[in-house]
Scaffold this motif. Structure first.
Motif, PDB file in Angstrom:
ATOM      1  N   PHE A   1     -11.204  -1.621   3.577  1.00  0.00           N
ATOM      2  CA  PHE A   1     -10.323  -2.068   2.703  1.00  0.00           C
ATOM      3  C   PHE A   1      -8.553  -2.989   2.699  1.00  0.00           C
ATOM      4  O   PHE A   1      -8.798  -2.353   4.407  1.00  0.00           O
ATOM      5  CB  PHE A   1      -9.067  -0.482   2.224  1.00  0.00           C
ATOM      6  N   ASP A   2      -8.603  -3.612   2.276  1.00  0.00           N
ATOM      7  CA  ASP A   2      -7.477  -4.449   2.873  1.00  0.00           C
ATOM      8  C   ASP A   2      -7.178  -3.627   1.580  1.00  0.00           C
ATOM      9  O   ASP A   2      -6.385  -3.431   1.152  1.00  0.00           O
ATOM     10  CB  ASP A   2      -8.129  -6.362   2.053  1.00  0.00           C
ATOM     11  N   VAL A   3      -5.492  -3.889   2.590  1.00  0.00           N
ATOM     12  CA  VAL A   3      -4.178  -3.677   2.503  1.00  0.00           C
ATOM     13  C   VAL A   3      -2.776  -4.500   2.008  1.00  0.00           C
ATOM     14  O   VAL A   3      -2.397  -5.227   3.562  1.00  0.00           O
ATOM     15  CB  VAL A   3      -3.500  -2.749   3.355  1.00  0.00           C
ATOM     16  N   ILE A   4      -2.378  -4.927   1.301  1.00  0.00           N
ATOM     17  CA  ILE A   4      -1.287  -5.939   0.694  1.00  0.00           C
ATOM     18  C   ILE A   4       0.151  -4.918   0.787  1.00  0.00           C
ATOM     19  O   ILE A   4      -0.276  -3.852  -0.146  1.00  0.00           O
ATOM     20  CB  ILE A   4      -1.884  -6.628  -0.603  1.00  0.00           C
ATOM     21  N   TYR A   5       0.798  -5.497   1.499  1.00  0.00           N
ATOM     22  CA  TYR A   5       2.398  -4.722   1.878  1.00  0.00           C
ATOM     23  C   TYR A   5       2.918  -5.755   0.327  1.00  0.00           C
ATOM     24  O   TYR A   5       2.773  -7.134  -0.391  1.00  0.00           O
ATOM     25  CB  TYR A   5       2.962  -4.785   2.879  1.00  0.00           C
TER      26      TYR A   5
ATOM     27  N   LYS B   1     -10.043   1.199   8.169  1.00  0.00           N
ATOM     28  CA  LYS B   1     -11.442   2.020   7.511  1.00  0.00           C
ATOM     29  C   LYS B   1     -10.490   3.484   7.158  1.00  0.00           C
ATOM     30  O   LYS B   1      -9.748   3.815   7.664  1.00  0.00           O
ATOM     31  CB  LYS B   1     -12.356   2.459   9.111  1.00  0.00           C
ATOM     32  N   VAL B   2     -11.421   3.860   6.047  1.00  0.00           N
ATOM     33  CA  VAL B   2     -11.257   4.945   5.412  1.00  0.00           C
ATOM     34  C   VAL B   2     -12.712   5.690   5.174  1.00  0.00           C
ATOM     35  O   VAL B   2     -13.732   5.171   4.846  1.00  0.00           O
ATOM     36  CB  VAL B   2     -10.621   4.581   4.179  1.00  0.00           C
ATOM     37  N   PRO B   3     -12.245   7.000   5.744  1.00  0.00           N
ATOM     38  CA  PRO B   3     -13.584   7.898   5.482  1.00  0.00           C
ATOM     39  C   PRO B   3     -14.831   7.909   3.464  1.00  0.00           C
ATOM     40  O   PRO B   3     -13.228   8.290   2.912  1.00  0.00           O
ATOM     41  CB  PRO B   3     -13.274   9.144   5.748  1.00  0.00           C
TER      42      PRO B   3
ATOM     43  N   GLN C   1      -2.373   6.227   8.130  1.00  0.00           N
ATOM     44  CA  GLN C   1      -2.650   5.880   9.581  1.00  0.00           C
ATOM     45  C   GLN C   1      -1.325   4.659  10.057  1.00  0.00           C
ATOM     46  O   GLN C   1      -1.055   4.087  11.415  1.00  0.00           O
ATOM     47  CB  GLN C   1      -3.936   4.457   9.066  1.00  0.00           C
ATOM     48  N   ASP C   2      -1.052   4.040   8.984  1.00  0.00           N
ATOM     49  CA  ASP C   2      -0.239   3.070   8.939  1.00  0.00           C
ATOM     50  C   ASP C   2       1.820   3.839   9.788  1.00  0.00           C
ATOM     51  O   ASP C   2       2.235   2.849  10.119  1.00  0.00           O
ATOM     52  CB  ASP C   2       1.062   1.853   7.959  1.00  0.00           C
ATOM     53  N   ASN C   3       1.761   4.868   9.438  1.00  0.00           N
ATOM     54  CA  ASN C   3       3.223   5.829   9.626  1.00  0.00           C
ATOM     55  C   ASN C   3       2.547   5.464  11.448  1.00  0.00           C
ATOM     56  O   ASN C   3       3.535   6.182  12.666  1.00  0.00           O
ATOM     57  CB  ASN C   3       3.700   7.426   9.573  1.00  0.00           C
TER      58      ASN C   3
ATOM     59  N   ALA D   1       7.151   1.205   9.040  1.00  0.00           N
ATOM     60  CA  ALA D   1       5.785   1.089   8.281  1.00  0.00           C
ATOM     61  C   ALA D   1       5.977   0.244   7.069  1.00  0.00           C
ATOM     62  O   ALA D   1       7.793   0.445   6.278  1.00  0.00           O
ATOM     63  CB  ALA D   1       5.440   2.217   8.097  1.00  0.00           C
ATOM     64  N   LEU D   2       5.844  -0.372   6.595  1.00  0.00           N
ATOM     65  CA  LEU D   2       5.574  -1.261   4.884  1.00  0.00           C
ATOM     66  C   LEU D   2       5.373  -0.244   4.243  1.00  0.00           C
ATOM     67  O   LEU D   2       4.520  -0.123   4.287  1.00  0.00           O
ATOM     68  CB  LEU D   2       5.173  -2.782   5.227  1.00  0.00           C
ATOM     69  N   PRO D   3       6.231  -0.664   3.245  1.00  0.00           N
ATOM     70  CA  PRO D   3       5.200  -0.101   1.663  1.00  0.00           C
ATOM     71  C   PRO D   3       3.995  -1.169   0.926  1.00  0.00           C
ATOM     72  O   PRO D   3       4.173  -2.114   1.624  1.00  0.00           O
ATOM     73  CB  PRO D   3       6.451  -0.057   0.549  1.00  0.00           C
ATOM     74  N   ILE D   4       3.203  -0.337   0.885  1.00  0.00           N
ATOM     75  CA  ILE D   4       2.047  -0.739   0.176  1.00  0.00           C
ATOM     76  C   ILE D   4       2.420  -1.233  -1.024  1.00  0.00           C
ATOM     77  O   ILE D   4       2.310  -0.502  -1.906  1.00  0.00           O
ATOM     78  CB  ILE D   4       0.985  -0.233   0.575  1.00  0.00           C
TER      79      ILE D   4
END
Length: 75
Positions: A13-17, A27-29, A49-51, A61-64
């Motif tokens: 996954f790509d994550v945008i904050y 990576k996510v199971p 993961q971010d935490n 951690a930044l909010p997603i």
């Protein structure tokens, strides 16, 4: 003889904050995805993961804002 392609146990996954920054290929199971919730369980895993990263780095951690399955549609 070539090795057969193995099935991946992870989905990327790509994550945008909320600040506009982006992190790629998180990576996510794969086994937690699908069903009625679709990709939404990935958000929880990525937040965890971010935490952990924030705890190790000492930075919050930044909010997603959104998650995007690599090669998929916007969510």
């Amino acid at each position: 003889m070539a090795k057969p392609a193995s099935k991946s146990n992870f989905v990327l996954f790509d994550v945008i904050y909320e600040d506009g920054s982006r992190r790629s290929n998180r990576k996510v199971p794969a086994e937690i995805l699908g069903g009625l919730d679709g990709d939404e369980p990935a958000r929880k895993v990525i937040q965890e993961q971010d935490n952990e990263i924030a705890k190790a780095s000492g930075k919050p951690a930044l909010p997603i804002s959104q998650i995007l399955r690599v090669g998929g549609k916007k969510r």
